[in-house]
Design a protein around this motif. Structure first.
Motif, PDB file in Angstrom:
ATOM      1  N   GLU A 149      29.168  -5.762  13.082  1.00 51.10           N
ATOM      2  CA  GLU A 149      28.892  -7.016  13.792  1.00 51.10           C
ATOM      3  C   GLU A 149      30.165  -7.562  14.434  1.00 51.10           C
ATOM      4  OE1 GLU A 149      26.792  -9.654  11.121  1.00 51.10           O
ATOM      5  OE2 GLU A 149      24.924  -8.540  11.410  1.00 51.10           O
ATOM      6  N   LEU A 150      31.271  -7.370  13.780  1.00 53.78           N
ATOM      7  CA  LEU A 150      32.537  -7.809  14.337  1.00 53.78           C
ATOM      8  C   LEU A 150      32.845  -7.001  15.604  1.00 53.78           C
ATOM      9  CD1 LEU A 150      34.604  -9.934  13.475  1.00 53.78           C
ATOM     10  CD2 LEU A 150      35.912  -8.133  12.368  1.00 53.78           C
ATOM     11  N   ALA A 151      32.505  -5.742  15.583  1.00 55.85           N
ATOM     12  CA  ALA A 151      32.826  -4.858  16.706  1.00 55.85           C
ATOM     13  C   ALA A 151      31.789  -4.925  17.832  1.00 55.85           C
ATOM     14  CB  ALA A 151      32.928  -3.423  16.197  1.00 55.85           C
ATOM     15  N   MET A 152      30.631  -5.485  17.540  1.00 55.82           N
ATOM     16  CA  MET A 152      29.531  -5.482  18.510  1.00 55.82           C
ATOM     17  C   MET A 152      29.959  -6.060  19.871  1.00 55.82           C
ATOM     18  SD  MET A 152      25.972  -7.641  18.377  1.00 55.82           S
ATOM     19  CE  MET A 152      25.314  -7.000  16.861  1.00 55.82           C
ATOM     20  N   LYS A 153      29.675  -5.313  20.951  1.00 57.17           N
ATOM     21  CA  LYS A 153      29.995  -5.806  22.298  1.00 57.17           C
ATOM     22  C   LYS A 153      28.728  -6.254  23.024  1.00 57.17           C
ATOM     23  CE  LYS A 153      34.543  -4.546  23.128  1.00 57.17           C
ATOM     24  NZ  LYS A 153      34.978  -4.933  21.783  1.00 57.17           N
ATOM     25  N   VAL A 154      27.666  -5.481  22.842  1.00 60.36           N
ATOM     26  CA  VAL A 154      26.360  -5.894  23.374  1.00 60.36           C
ATOM     27  C   VAL A 154      25.358  -5.767  22.237  1.00 60.36           C
ATOM     28  CG1 VAL A 154      26.678  -5.291  25.796  1.00 60.36           C
ATOM     29  CG2 VAL A 154      25.891  -3.562  24.194  1.00 60.36           C
ATOM     30  N   TYR A 155      24.308  -6.571  22.346  1.00 53.89           N
ATOM     31  CA  TYR A 155      23.266  -6.501  21.327  1.00 53.89           C
ATOM     32  C   TYR A 155      22.322  -5.366  21.721  1.00 53.89           C
ATOM     33  CZ  TYR A 155      19.337  -8.017  18.405  1.00 53.89           C
ATOM     34  OH  TYR A 155      18.323  -8.061  17.495  1.00 53.89           O
ATOM     35  N   PRO A 156      22.211  -4.334  20.884  1.00 55.02           N
ATOM     36  CA  PRO A 156      21.482  -3.137  21.320  1.00 55.02           C
ATOM     37  C   PRO A 156      20.033  -3.397  21.747  1.00 55.02           C
ATOM     38  CG  PRO A 156      22.241  -2.934  19.017  1.00 55.02           C
ATOM     39  CD  PRO A 156      22.798  -4.196  19.542  1.00 55.02           C
ATOM     40  N   HIS A 157      19.337  -4.348  21.109  1.00 60.83           N
ATOM     41  CA  HIS A 157      17.928  -4.558  21.454  1.00 60.83           C
ATOM     42  C   HIS A 157      17.747  -5.404  22.708  1.00 60.83           C
ATOM     43  CE1 HIS A 157      16.743  -2.549  17.874  1.00 60.83           C
ATOM     44  NE2 HIS A 157      17.302  -3.440  17.073  1.00 60.83           N
ATOM     45  N   ASP A 158      18.823  -6.037  23.181  1.00 59.82           N
ATOM     46  CA  ASP A 158      18.727  -6.836  24.403  1.00 59.82           C
ATOM     47  C   ASP A 158      20.124  -6.870  25.009  1.00 59.82           C
ATOM     48  OD1 ASP A 158      18.508  -8.654  26.415  1.00 59.82           O
ATOM     49  OD2 ASP A 158      17.664 -10.281  25.200  1.00 59.82           O
ATOM     50  N   THR A 159      20.363  -5.934  25.914  1.00 61.23           N
ATOM     51  CA  THR A 159      21.730  -5.772  26.422  1.00 61.23           C
ATOM     52  C   THR A 159      22.127  -6.920  27.354  1.00 61.23           C
ATOM     53  OG1 THR A 159      20.830  -4.387  28.144  1.00 61.23           O
ATOM     54  CG2 THR A 159      21.728  -3.267  26.214  1.00 61.23           C
ATOM     55  N   THR A 160      21.166  -7.742  27.751  1.00 63.51           N
ATOM     56  CA  THR A 160      21.503  -8.858  28.640  1.00 63.51           C
ATOM     57  C   THR A 160      21.809 -10.136  27.859  1.00 63.51           C
ATOM     58  OG1 THR A 160      19.241  -9.642  28.845  1.00 63.51           O
ATOM     59  CG2 THR A 160      19.936  -7.955  30.411  1.00 63.51           C
ATOM     60  N   ALA A 161      21.655 -10.097  26.536  1.00 64.86           N
ATOM     61  CA  ALA A 161      21.822 -11.319  25.746  1.00 64.86           C
ATOM     62  C   ALA A 161      23.250 -11.849  25.841  1.00 64.86           C
ATOM     63  CB  ALA A 161      21.460 -11.049  24.300  1.00 64.86           C
ATOM     64  N   LEU A 162      23.359 -13.155  26.057  1.00 66.97           N
ATOM     65  CA  LEU A 162      24.671 -13.788  26.156  1.00 66.97           C
ATOM     66  C   LEU A 162      25.238 -14.063  24.763  1.00 66.97           C
ATOM     67  CD1 LEU A 162      23.900 -16.388  28.962  1.00 66.97           C
ATOM     68  CD2 LEU A 162      24.802 -14.081  29.193  1.00 66.97           C
ATOM     69  N   ALA A 163      24.345 -14.183  23.803  1.00 68.20           N
ATOM     70  CA  ALA A 163      24.741 -14.452  22.423  1.00 68.20           C
ATOM     71  C   ALA A 163      23.581 -14.008  21.553  1.00 68.20           C
ATOM     72  CB  ALA A 163      25.026 -15.931  22.220  1.00 68.20           C
ATOM     73  N   VAL A 164      23.863 -13.808  20.274  1.00 70.38           N
ATOM     74  CA  VAL A 164      22.793 -13.398  19.368  1.00 70.38           C
ATOM     75  C   VAL A 164      22.991 -14.112  18.037  1.00 70.38           C
ATOM     76  CG1 VAL A 164      24.124 -11.322  18.739  1.00 70.38           C
ATOM     77  CG2 VAL A 164      21.678 -11.413  18.227  1.00 70.38           C
ATOM     78  N   VAL A 165      21.878 -14.511  17.421  1.00 67.42           N
ATOM     79  CA  VAL A 165      21.955 -15.065  16.074  1.00 67.42           C
ATOM     80  C   VAL A 165      22.017 -13.859  15.138  1.00 67.42           C
ATOM     81  CG1 VAL A 165      20.773 -16.403  14.292  1.00 67.42           C
ATOM     82  CG2 VAL A 165      20.625 -17.114  16.697  1.00 67.42           C
ATOM     83  N   LEU A 166      23.162 -13.667  14.493  1.00 66.16           N
ATOM     84  CA  LEU A 166      23.308 -12.509  13.599  1.00 66.16           C
ATOM     85  C   LEU A 166      22.515 -12.749  12.324  1.00 66.16           C
ATOM     86  CD1 LEU A 166      27.137 -11.852  13.942  1.00 66.16           C
ATOM     87  CD2 LEU A 166      25.280 -10.533  14.974  1.00 66.16           C
ATOM     88  N   ALA A 167      22.611 -13.967  11.832  1.00 61.02           N
ATOM     89  CA  ALA A 167      21.908 -14.282  10.588  1.00 61.02           C
ATOM     90  C   ALA A 167      21.680 -15.774  10.508  1.00 61.02           C
ATOM     91  CB  ALA A 167      22.739 -13.825   9.399  1.00 61.02           C
ATOM     92  N   ASP A 168      20.545 -16.130   9.978  1.00 60.26           N
ATOM     93  CA  ASP A 168      20.248 -17.543   9.754  1.00 60.26           C
ATOM     94  C   ASP A 168      19.527 -17.604   8.409  1.00 60.26           C
ATOM     95  OD1 ASP A 168      19.891 -20.213  10.047  1.00 60.26           O
ATOM     96  OD2 ASP A 168      18.614 -20.110  11.832  1.00 60.26           O
ATOM     97  N   TYR A 169      20.217 -18.076   7.396  1.00 56.75           N
ATOM     98  CA  TYR A 169      19.656 -18.109   6.049  1.00 56.75           C
ATOM     99  C   TYR A 169      19.377 -19.535   5.640  1.00 56.75           C
ATOM    100  CZ  TYR A 169      20.732 -13.226   5.045  1.00 56.75           C
ATOM    101  OH  TYR A 169      20.765 -11.868   5.055  1.00 56.75           O
ATOM    102  N   GLY A 170      18.200 -19.749   5.116  1.00 58.61           N
ATOM    103  CA  GLY A 170      17.877 -21.070   4.601  1.00 58.61           C
ATOM    104  C   GLY A 170      17.309 -20.956   3.202  1.00 58.61           C
ATOM    105  N   GLN A 171      17.789 -21.826   2.305  1.00 56.95           N
ATOM    106  CA  GLN A 171      17.180 -21.927   0.977  1.00 56.95           C
ATOM    107  C   GLN A 171      16.700 -23.351   0.838  1.00 56.95           C
ATOM    108  OE1 GLN A 171      20.876 -20.021  -0.400  1.00 56.95           O
ATOM    109  NE2 GLN A 171      19.674 -19.686  -2.263  1.00 56.95           N
ATOM    110  N   LEU A 172      15.407 -23.472   0.641  1.00 56.92           N
ATOM    111  CA  LEU A 172      14.813 -24.796   0.623  1.00 56.92           C
ATOM    112  C   LEU A 172      14.305 -25.079  -0.788  1.00 56.92           C
ATOM    113  CD1 LEU A 172      13.847 -27.209   2.319  1.00 56.92           C
ATOM    114  CD2 LEU A 172      11.856 -25.870   2.961  1.00 56.92           C
ATOM    115  N   TYR A 173      14.842 -26.150  -1.415  1.00 55.32           N
ATOM    116  CA  TYR A 173      14.438 -26.516  -2.772  1.00 55.32           C
ATOM    117  C   TYR A 173      13.697 -27.830  -2.744  1.00 55.32           C
ATOM    118  CZ  TYR A 173      17.968 -23.098  -4.109  1.00 55.32           C
ATOM    119  OH  TYR A 173      18.703 -21.952  -4.240  1.00 55.32           O
ATOM    120  N   LEU A 174      12.568 -27.879  -3.442  1.00 50.99           N
ATOM    121  CA  LEU A 174      11.870 -29.145  -3.618  1.00 50.99           C
ATOM    122  C   LEU A 174      11.980 -29.499  -5.089  1.00 50.99           C
ATOM    123  CD1 LEU A 174       8.582 -28.479  -1.594  1.00 50.99           C
ATOM    124  CD2 LEU A 174      10.872 -28.982  -0.764  1.00 50.99           C
TER     125      LEU A 174
END
Lengths: 667, 638
Positions: free
Chosen positions: A46-71
């Motif tokens: 991910e550090l080395a990534m230059k283009v996002y393989p699944h969408d080479t036109t992407a200007l940016a990509v969300v690498l990870a978005d983790y949520g832990q929701l506690y009630l």
């Protein structure tokens, strides 16, 4: 805190959704996160990534978005805690805007708060630059909401940005939405819910109709549309390789197509084990709304509307029918009340105050209208709607939070009249265009139903009589008739520009036609079609010379001279707010001794599934040519499959309407 | 006065009715307005009173009162916007509504006053906020009485009022402006577009200036109008001395104000050894100073981005160069200052230039009256006469777009402020030159290929395409501007020059029905993608001169290959020459064996023309449009 039932109706303004699957999340079920995310530890690829393989036109990509929701039960009552950790990679300089972040929260009454903000930039070379406390700015957005705003330092293409925070809320009717899809691709996003409260939530997730699905052995479902994979289990929701959400013209709102998870409280489990429905039936919801001081009470208690009714009655005359009376009430109220452009369905003020101040929100105006109509003996009920910008209505469950609009339904014994105050130029029966979003909910405790919102066909008719001189100059008369939303738009434009040459500007074709004797009919009577008539003459006839061959462009006006759809394919359906029709009826009188040499060919196109069509016919009777062009769109929604036919039809119309007639002198 | 008495008095005042006004105030009746103030008006200001009290060089207090009769819904007088921040608190806002007869309707409630952040879209954080009130009442005419009071500190204090005595489409019955300050302290003022002198008196050790005017007839807003500040009556005031935090300054002249701003910038251009070595690496092997500037400018564009953070005196003082270097972002001041610091390192002198940015110049900066109306900063390099827009990541060096071109700026130099003017566009550096080849088929379908070169303000959109490379955006643009009823885009490319504003677009498209077909004839438009020129709205009764702001030249060469078996039947005109004081249009059609050449040129010169020339201007463009739209008729050979 759950005893106040009316609170259910006060939580609103959240986006609604379209539903294709439903899960019930209940009790805690523990999951360990599949992928671990550690602050500042970036996988080498991910550090080395230059283009996002699944969408080479992407200007940016969300690498990870983790949520832990506690009630859980906190010191001050039930509470939720969301721990969020998000990591974005900037791939292109044009994507630097994704380094500006705003996280909104409701500060009012301390309902929500954010703590533990941390953010850092990790450069392509792996250097880390952390934000300090001073770099996070809290800004008040309005009386209820604030936002924490910050931007990342030293961001270049190749930088990775990560931030985390703790979000707390005391509002548990709806849990925070979790978006699995964003305007940039999402490589991985996951939310885990841990519920230690005796509360049951309905989980709503719109997943594409186009995906294959299979059930998971442990419960839950996987949806696949490679490379995308969406996994929904009770209490765990994750997506891999979600494509970017892209804007297209002629849609309602992009939110209708975003893959996201929404949670709505559905049941409360009491200490004795009894379960109480929180999402009730439509009937129960209607009863509850009826008793709500900011809803039902407003139109059911006479004392708020008594004075208004006395004033309204002064406009009635003895010979009026019920329908006349309805129109009279509508016009009178519209002339005295101004809409403040606010969308809602709960009246913040009592309707007598609304009357006194001469204006208010959508709910304030329309509940006032219902109150007045009921006192005058009409059968009038509120209809709740989710506007086009707010998203499609979920019709299976009575979720009040999805609505953001209310109008009135009036039964005159011959079907339902839709009554929606706020624009004096709109007739009874025609709601605000944004309220045309397929469905509405009629709030009548005795007969609470989901109704479909439809309006009559919006018709533009252009009737042209053309005389052709021996030099090929055109003159003649033109008549247009606009109905429905066209009439509204035309009347509005006309009112905002009172200049004498208005019709010249509107129909003069940039000075090519000189327009005279313009007259208007029904300009003020908004319940009738708006009719404009004028005479025209070709403006510059001077350079024309007598000729054996004359060229004539017979279609003087159409809204479809240019084709509206330019891309070959389409991701989402095409959505027109209302059915419409444009009809051109033209008769052309030829100069003596001339005959038709060439004419545009007749054409007949029908759209699939009776969606509409285009019909172009021509006829010659003695020295007169008759042309009829009729464009009609009868269904509001065209699936992406039907898009090519729709596109081709409008292309053909644009081409057909530029075809001239050739006349030739008889020898 | 002893305290208890004061309290009693206050109590007594509190016991009076809500408003001190009578419930029915006949003087507020709309019927009392002279007809001459109503004609062409959306509103009539019955009374407009501003009272500013200068407490010290650091603080002032403003009281404002407006009574306005609103005639229709396009009026603005029922709106109030008050900017504030944590130092400049709003003490009160009150408003009352009266009906057409002058009958009191109601007091506006606190909840109707909205409170917003004044953060502009592009700013990440500012502490500026705004109170906003829109009074609504459904029956016109009605009258609104609005009052507010505010303590002014910081920048809000330093910039004294500049007031329009009226806005467009607004009649004014009574205008009143008073400013009072410690006696002997100088005040600078200037009245524009009206003869107006203050009454000056000294009371209790304070100098009081009062300006009064009345009976101002409505002025209509007109298209292509010169700067509003050259049309509407306006009153400018500016302090002789003021204090902003630890900085004291004067606005007695631009020289003085520039010297003050120079102080704010002083010492903010220190840079680290790390940055110094980057600068030398980039430029030491270059000889041409312009090449050095271009290189550093491109380096800044690639590495820094525009983010606005404005706190306290941040509206006027830039973050230092090191801050920009560390964060890789800054606002217009900070980025200009950063660029200045880099240039300084290699011995090139640059001056920040304060400017009022916008497509339309609303306020002209007067060379001889120092009242700052600035919202932006760019950079000027005197030795090269070079201008740099430091907030753009894409602009070529020494290019100013329509947002900043052709207007007065204040250069901040070591000798104080100096007024200069940014370059204007000329027909040499602004416009489009288009080459189009149309290969027509006998069905009316055509292969179309274009090669266009754009310069100056015409290059902004092509540059956007060159950078964003977004096919959908490009396709939509072609659809909007083209004469093709429908088309299929085959290939396209946009390129920008690295040294000038020049951009190129090339495109191949197929149009199924470029020419309309009727039997054996084809009707062929002469140019599928026409460079846009300004539309000319009808405006018969204009009173003020009109301005063609930019010069431009649009050149077209169209080569039309005629399909086999067809001959030319009709060309509406083979040669057209239109000429006027502001421009020229030429059209020539050259017939060759199997092709046609259409040559067109439209050259327009920036000018300010008298109102009565507007008709001529309109007719000129009507003719141009007609010839641009002409169709050539081809017929099948029998």
């Amino acid at each position: 805190m759950w005893s106040e039932k009316t609170k259910k109706t006060t939580c609103m303004n959240l986006n609604s959704f379209c539903l294709s699957i439903l899960l019930i999340a209940f009790a805690s079920q523990s999951y360990s996160q599949k992928k671990d995310i550690v602050w500042g530890e970036i996988p080498a690829d991910e550090l080395a990534m230059k283009v996002y393989p699944h969408d080479t036109t992407a200007l940016a990509v969300v690498l990870a978005d983790y949520g832990q929701l506690y009630l859980y039960r906190g010191d001050g009552g039930y509470e939720l805690h969301l721990i969020r950790h998000k990591r974005i990679k900037i791939l292109d300089e044009k994507g630097l805007g994704y380094a500006d972040v705003g996280i909104p929260f409701q500060h009012e009454n301390g309902v929500e708060r954010i703590k533990g903000m941390n953010a850092q930039t990790i450069t392509a070379s792996g250097r880390k630059i952390a934000l300090g406390e001073k770099d996070f700015h809290t800004e008040k957005i309005n009386e209820s909401y604030s936002a924490i705003r910050f931007t990342f330092p030293d961001v270049q293409a190749g930088s990775i940005l990560e931030y985390r925070y703790d979000f707390f809320s005391k509002q548990l009717y709806q849990l925070p939405d979790w978006n699995l899809q964003e305007e940039i691709p999402v490589k991985y996003s996951e939310l885990i819910l841990t519920n230690d409260l005796p509360l049951v939530y309905t989980t709503l997730c719109k997943s594409g109709e186009y995906m294959n699905s299979r059930a998971l052995p442990g419960g839950g479902t996987v949806y696949e549309n490679p490379p995308m994979r969406l996994t929904l289990q009770p209490s765990k929701y994750l997506i891999e390789n979600a494509p970017a959400l892209k804007e297209e013209p002629y849609t309602t709102t992009l939110e209708d197509y975003r893959i996201s998870i929404k949670f709505q409280l559905s049941e409360i489990i009491h200490a004795n084990g009894l379960r109480e429905n929180f999402i009730s039936t439509w009937e129960d919801a209607a009863k509850e709304l009826k008793a709500h001081p900011k809803f039902g009470i407003q139109y059911l208690r006479d004392r708020f509307s008594k004075k208004i009714v006395e004033e309204v009655k002064t406009v009635f005359t003895a010979d009026m029918s019920q329908e006349d009376k309805l129109k009279a009430v509508y016009q009178f109220l519209n002339s005295r009340l101004k809409w403040n452009e606010k969308y809602d369905f709960i009246a913040e003020r009592n309707i007598d105050d609304v009357w006194a101040t001469g204006g208010g929100s959508k709910a304030e105006l329309n509940l006032l209208c219902i109150a007045v109509l009921r006192q005058l003996g009409f059968t009038a009920h509120p209809i709740l709607v989710s506007t086009r910008g707010n998203g499609l209505m979920e019709v299976k469950f009575p979720l009040l939070s999805q609505f953001n609009y209310v109008m009135a339904g009036v039964d005159l014994g011959k079907g339902m009249f839709l009554v929606d105050l706020g624009e004096p130029l709109r007739p009874v029966g025609l709601p605000n265009r944004n309220a045309l979003n397929y469905h509405g909910w009629l709030v009548d405790p005795d007969n609470s139903v989901v109704i479909s919102i439809s309006t009559p066909v919006c018709r533009d008719i252009y009737t042209t009589a053309i005389n052709v001189s021996e030099k090929g100059a055109l003159s003649g008369s033109f008549r247009t008739s606009f109905s429905s939303y066209s009439a509204l738009a035309e009347r509005r434009d006309r009112l905002s520009d009172s200049s004498a040459d208005y019709w010249q500007k509107r129909f003069g074709n940039e000075g090519q036609l000189a327009i005279s004797n313009a007259t208007e009919e029904n300009a003020a009577d908004v319940h009738l079609p708006y009719i404009v008539k004028f005479d025209f003459e070709q403006a510059d006839k001077d350079h024309l010379q007598e000729s054996d061959v004359l060229y004539i462009n017979p279609i003087l006006y159409s809204s479809f001279f240019k084709a509206p759809f330019h891309t070959k394919t389409r991701l989402y359906p095409v959505d027109f707010p209302y059915p419409f029709e444009e009809r051109n009826v033209i008769s052309i009188k030829m100069p003596p001794n001339y005959a038709v040499e060439d004419m545009p060919e007749e054409l007949n196109i029908e759209l699939p599934a009776q969606g509409g069509g285009f019909k172009f016919t021509t006829k010659i009777v003695d020295d007169t040519i008759q042309i009829i062009g009729q464009i009609s769109i009868t269904s509001s929604r065209f699936k992406p499959d039907y898009y090519p036919s729709l596109r081709v039809m409008f292309n053909r119309i644009a081409e057909k309407y530029s075809e001239p007639i050739v006349l030739k002198k008889k020898s | 006065m002893n305290q208890p008495v004061l309290k009693l008095l206050t109590m007594a005042l509190l016991l009076l009715p809500v408003s001190l006004k009578a419930q029915l105030d006949l003087s507020l009746s709309a019927a009392n307005i002279p007809d001459s103030l109503v004609k062409e008006a959306n509103e009539v200001v019955r009374e407009d009173r501003t009272m500013v009290s200068i407490k010290s060089e650091k603080e002032s207090y403003i009281k404002y009162r407006r009574v306005v009769t609103v005639l229709n819904k396009t009026a603005h007088g029922n709106h109030l916007i008050v900017y504030y921040d944590k130092d400049s608190k709003v003490a009160k806002i009150e408003a009352n509504i009266y009906d057409a007869m002058g009958q009191f309707v109601r007091k506006v409630e606190k909840s109707e006053i909205k409170d917003y952040s004044a953060v502009s879209d592009f700013s990440i954080y500012e502490d500026n906020r705004v109170k906003y009130l829109e009074v609504v009442y459904p029956n016109y005419p009605y009258t609104v009485e609005i009052e507010y009071e505010q303590t002014l500190k910081g920048i809000n204090h330093c910039v004294y009022p500049a007031l329009y005595l009226q806005s467009f489409h607004s009649g004014v019955q009574q205008f009143y402006f008073a400013i009072d300050m410690p006696a002997g302290q100088a005040l600078h003022w200037r009245a524009l577009n009206i003869e107006l002198q203050p009454k000056k008196q000294t009371i209790d050790g304070r100098d009081v200036y009062i300006w009064e005017a009345g009976n101002l007839k409505p002025v209509a807003r007109e298209v292509m109008s010169p700067a509003t500040s050259t049309i509407l009556p306006m009153l400018l005031t500016t302090p002789d001395k003021f204090q902003l935090n630890e900085y004291s300054g004067s606005m007695s002249s631009w020289k003085d104000y520039g010297a003050f701003v120079n102080e704010l910038f002083k010492g903010r251009d220190l840079i680290s050894a790390e940055l110094k070595s980057v600068i030398h690496q980039l430029t030491d092997n270059l000889n041409d100073p312009r090449q050095k500037i271009d290189t550093l400018y491109r380096y800044m564009q690639q590495n820094m981005r525009y983010v606005s953070v404005q706190l306290g005196i941040g509206g006027w003082q830039p973050f230092d160069a090191q801050y920009v270097w560390n964060n890789k972002y800054g606002d217009c001041k900070a980025l200009s200052n950063f660029m200045k610091a880099m240039l300084n390192e290699i011995g090139i002198k640059a001056y920040p230039a304060l400017i009022y940015g916008g497509e339309n110049v609303e306020v002209e900066i007067l060379p001889d009256f120092a009242r700052p109306f600035f919202n932006h900063v760019i950079l000027y390099i005197p030795d090269q006469q070079y201008w740099l827009e430091c907030t753009s990541k894409t602009s070529p060096p020494n290019y100013l777009s329509s947002f900043t071109a052709n207007r007065n700026v204040l250069l901040v130099t070591e000798e104080g402020g100096k007024i200069a003017r940014t370059p204007s566009f000329s027909t040499q550096n602004n416009g489009a030159s288009q080459y189009t080849r149309i290969s027509l088929e006998d069905t009316g379908a055509a292969q179309i290929s274009i090669k266009n070169t754009y310069k100056g303000s015409y290059s902004d959109l092509p540059r956007y395409f060159a950078i964003n490379n977004n096919t959908n955006d490009f396709r939509e643009w072609v659809a909007d501007y083209s004469k093709m009823p429908s088309f299929e885009l085959k290939t396209w490319a946009a390129k920008q020059s690295s040294r000038s504003s020049e951009c190129q677009i090339s495109m191949d498209a197929h149009s199924f029905r470029y020419a309309s077909k009727a039997g054996k004839r084809l009707f062929v438009p002469t140019c599928p993608l026409q460079a846009e020129h300004p539309g000319v709205p009808e405006d018969v009764k204009r009173k003020h001169p009109f301005v063609i702001r930019e010069s431009y030249a649009l050149l077209d060469t169209v080569e039309l290959a005629i399909p086999q078996g067809f001959r030319i039947e009709n060309i509406p005109s083979e040669k057209i020459d239109l000429s006027s004081s502001f421009g020229e249009f030429h059209l020539q059609v050259v017939k060759e064996e199997s092709r046609l050449l259409v040559l067109r040129s439209l050259v327009v010169n920036a000018s300010t023309l008298p109102a009565d020339q507007y008709g001529v201007y309109r007719d000129f463009f009507k003719d141009v449009a007609k010839w641009e739209n002409m169709k050539i008729v081809l017929v099948a050979i029998e």
